[in-house]
Design a protein around this motif. Structure first.
Motif, PDB file in Angstrom:
ATOM      1  N   THR A   1       0.842  -1.193   0.000  1.00 56.24           N
ATOM      2  CA  THR A   1       0.000   0.000   0.000  1.00 56.24           C
ATOM      3  C   THR A   1       0.880   1.248   0.000  1.00 56.24           C
ATOM      4  N   PRO A   2       0.691   2.162  -0.934  1.00 54.90           N
ATOM      5  CA  PRO A   2       1.491   3.393  -0.932  1.00 54.90           C
ATOM      6  C   PRO A   2       1.277   4.202   0.343  1.00 54.90           C
ATOM      7  N   THR A   3       2.319   4.873   0.775  1.00 51.95           N
ATOM      8  CA  THR A   3       2.164   5.835   1.863  1.00 51.95           C
ATOM      9  C   THR A   3       1.405   7.055   1.371  1.00 51.95           C
TER      10      THR A   3
ATOM     11  N   ASP B   1      -8.735   3.709  -9.791  1.00 57.44           N
ATOM     12  CA  ASP B   1      -7.781   4.000  -8.730  1.00 57.44           C
ATOM     13  C   ASP B   1      -7.684   2.789  -7.807  1.00 57.44           C
ATOM     14  N   ILE B   2      -6.623   1.997  -7.957  1.00 53.65           N
ATOM     15  CA  ILE B   2      -6.535   0.779  -7.144  1.00 53.65           C
ATOM     16  C   ILE B   2      -6.148   1.085  -5.707  1.00 53.65           C
ATOM     17  N   THR B   3      -5.597   2.273  -5.450  1.00 56.24           N
ATOM     18  CA  THR B   3      -5.244   2.620  -4.074  1.00 56.24           C
ATOM     19  C   THR B   3      -6.492   2.850  -3.223  1.00 56.24           C
ATOM     20  N   ALA B   4      -7.642   3.006  -3.852  1.00 53.19           N
ATOM     21  CA  ALA B   4      -8.892   3.193  -3.117  1.00 53.19           C
ATOM     22  C   ALA B   4      -9.708   1.901  -3.039  1.00 53.19           C
ATOM     23  N   MET B   5      -9.190   0.807  -3.573  1.00 53.92           N
ATOM     24  CA  MET B   5      -9.941  -0.444  -3.615  1.00 53.92           C
ATOM     25  C   MET B   5      -9.863  -1.200  -2.289  1.00 53.92           C
ATOM     26  N   SER B   6     -10.908  -1.956  -2.001  1.00 53.07           N
ATOM     27  CA  SER B   6     -10.891  -2.895  -0.875  1.00 53.07           C
ATOM     28  C   SER B   6     -10.009  -4.088  -1.220  1.00 53.07           C
ATOM     29  N   GLY B   7      -9.686  -4.895  -0.210  1.00 52.79           N
ATOM     30  CA  GLY B   7      -8.890  -6.093  -0.458  1.00 52.79           C
ATOM     31  C   GLY B   7      -9.551  -7.030  -1.445  1.00 52.79           C
TER      32      GLY B   7
ATOM     33  N   LEU C   1      -9.226  -5.583  -4.933  1.00 50.24           N
ATOM     34  CA  LEU C   1      -7.847  -5.734  -5.407  1.00 50.24           C
ATOM     35  C   LEU C   1      -7.603  -7.145  -5.929  1.00 50.24           C
ATOM     36  N   ARG C   2      -8.065  -8.135  -5.182  1.00 47.58           N
ATOM     37  CA  ARG C   2      -7.868  -9.529  -5.628  1.00 47.58           C
ATOM     38  C   ARG C   2      -8.568  -9.778  -6.955  1.00 47.58           C
ATOM     39  N   ALA C   3      -9.756  -9.229  -7.099  1.00 47.69           N
ATOM     40  CA  ALA C   3     -10.487  -9.388  -8.362  1.00 47.69           C
ATOM     41  C   ALA C   3      -9.760  -8.687  -9.505  1.00 47.69           C
ATOM     42  N   MET C   4      -9.187  -7.501  -9.223  1.00 43.53           N
ATOM     43  CA  MET C   4      -8.440  -6.768 -10.245  1.00 43.53           C
ATOM     44  C   MET C   4      -7.235  -7.580 -10.712  1.00 43.53           C
ATOM     45  N   ARG C   5      -6.525  -8.191  -9.764  1.00 36.26           N
ATOM     46  CA  ARG C   5      -5.357  -8.993 -10.148  1.00 36.26           C
ATOM     47  C   ARG C   5      -5.769 -10.176 -11.016  1.00 36.26           C
ATOM     48  N   GLN C   6      -6.895 -10.783 -10.688  1.00 34.71           N
ATOM     49  CA  GLN C   6      -7.331 -11.958 -11.448  1.00 34.71           C
ATOM     50  C   GLN C   6      -7.721 -11.607 -12.873  1.00 34.71           C
ATOM     51  N   ARG C   7      -8.322 -10.441 -13.062  1.00 33.53           N
ATOM     52  CA  ARG C   7      -8.819 -10.118 -14.402  1.00 33.53           C
ATOM     53  C   ARG C   7      -7.889  -9.210 -15.193  1.00 33.53           C
ATOM     54  N   THR C   8      -6.983  -8.474 -14.502  1.00 37.98           N
ATOM     55  CA  THR C   8      -6.244  -7.416 -15.185  1.00 37.98           C
ATOM     56  C   THR C   8      -4.736  -7.575 -15.143  1.00 37.98           C
TER      57      THR C   8
END
Length: 349
Positions: free
Chosen positions: A77-79, A89-95, A98-105
């Protein structure tokens, strides 16, 4: 296709990291942050990776490149700052998001393979598809096709320990391809391989991306690898990006003495091209056979040794760009790096 955009990204480890970021924004350097008990791993990084581009992040150990790539997919997580993937904006995503984003993107290829030793090669490659909930037939077809793409057709029933290091890295690449994501993150993916296998894997990556057009962020400490693979290169030092450009731009116009020191031993004849030195003000002799702009200087030398006169250069549409003179080549190859700077290797942040 998908692009990645980074805006003013910071990662600081230590007590009160947000306060340490404020100090960096006010002009403090990493040494001052270290005195305060923190580590400034990434400092004010901003860039965009275009759709279908291979974007290489290059730097010594300790430059922050591995920390940077782990913020691109939310593993860290960025400071401060934001990361956008396909406009989100993935820095605003829930866990969960984020997992779904990694799976599809986004898929990631690691330096040390990260394969499951108790699973077959085919099952390792199929992992991303199975986690995403794909059907059995889709999983089998996707994994088999990915193995074919990396030259491991027929090896699906083996186990990782039965393969060489180069073959295991091919399995890691196949797993990322089978996931069918638009973005590949590759963290020192070839650095554990011996030089010959590394070269083969570089060739394979270039060939594959010519076919598939993935958006790739590739991390390396090897300048020759960066210049061979990257459409553009970001040079990092002490957490900061000090220059972004093509290999030719960085070679011809290094941003500072640090970058100049890095590139001083590069074989410029393999990196610089006829197009980089074509001058529209120069006229070649009538009837001279033109060369493509992409031709490396090493392949232009034989012709200019026989006929030391300007050579016309054309683009992909056979439009004249100008001509290259022996003097231009001499000046480009005799470029002297700026005064040497001290370079110290430490553990990567």
């Amino acid at each position: 296709m998908t692009s990645v955009r980074v805006e003013r990204l910071y990662k600081v480890f230590g007590p009160q990291p947000a306060e340490l970021v404020r100090r960096l924004e006010a002009g403090a350097d990493p040494d001052e942050i270290a005195e305060a008990g923190g580590t400034a791993a990434v400092v004010d990084a901003s860039f965009e990776v275009r759709e279908g581009e291979t974007f290489v992040v290059m730097g010594l150990s300790g430059s922050g490149k591995s920390t940077l790539i782990r913020m691109l997919n939310g593993l860290l997580t960025p400071t401060s700052g934001r990361v956008f993937v396909d406009g989100e904006d993935i820095t605003a995503m829930s866990g969960k998001a984020l997992r779904a984003m990694r799976q599809r993107t986004m898929s990631m290829v690691f330096q040390h393979f990260a394969l499951f030793p108790h699973r077959t090669v085919l099952d390792n490659v199929a992992y991303g598809l199975s986690v995403r909930g794909a059907g059995k037939d889709e999983i089998a077809a996707g994994a088999t096709e990915a193995l074919r793409l990396v030259g491991l057709e027929g090896w699906g029933d083996r186990y990782p320990q039965q393969l060489s290091g180069g073959m295991r890295q091919r399995v890691g690449l196949a797993r990322a391809l089978a996931a069918q994501t638009d973005v590949l993150l590759m963290d020192e993916a070839f650095s554990a391989l011996d030089p010959l296998i590394k070269r083969e894997m570089q060739d394979q990556l270039l060939d594959l991306n010519a076919q598939l057009g993935k958006t790739i962020v590739f991390i390396t400490h090897d300048l020759n690898e960066a210049m061979r693979l990257g459409d553009r290169i970001a040079m990092m030092r002490a957490g900061r990006i000090v220059q972004i450009g093509t290999a030719e731009e960085i070679l011809r116009e290094p941003a500072d003495a640090y970058v100049a020191r890095f590139v001083q031993d590069v074989d410029r004849t393999r990196v610089l091209t006829a197009g980089a030195l074509a001058d529209p003000r120069v006229t070649a002799p009538a009837g001279a056979e033109p060369v493509p702009a992409s031709l490396p200087l090493k392949d232009l030398f034989p012709r200019m040794r026989e006929h030391p006169e300007p050579v016309p250069v054309v683009d992909d549409r056979r439009q004249l760009l100008g001509a290259v003179t022996p003097t231009a080549i001499f000046e480009a190859l005799s470029h002297e790096a700026d005064a040497p700077v001290a370079v110290q290797e430490v553990s990567d942040a």
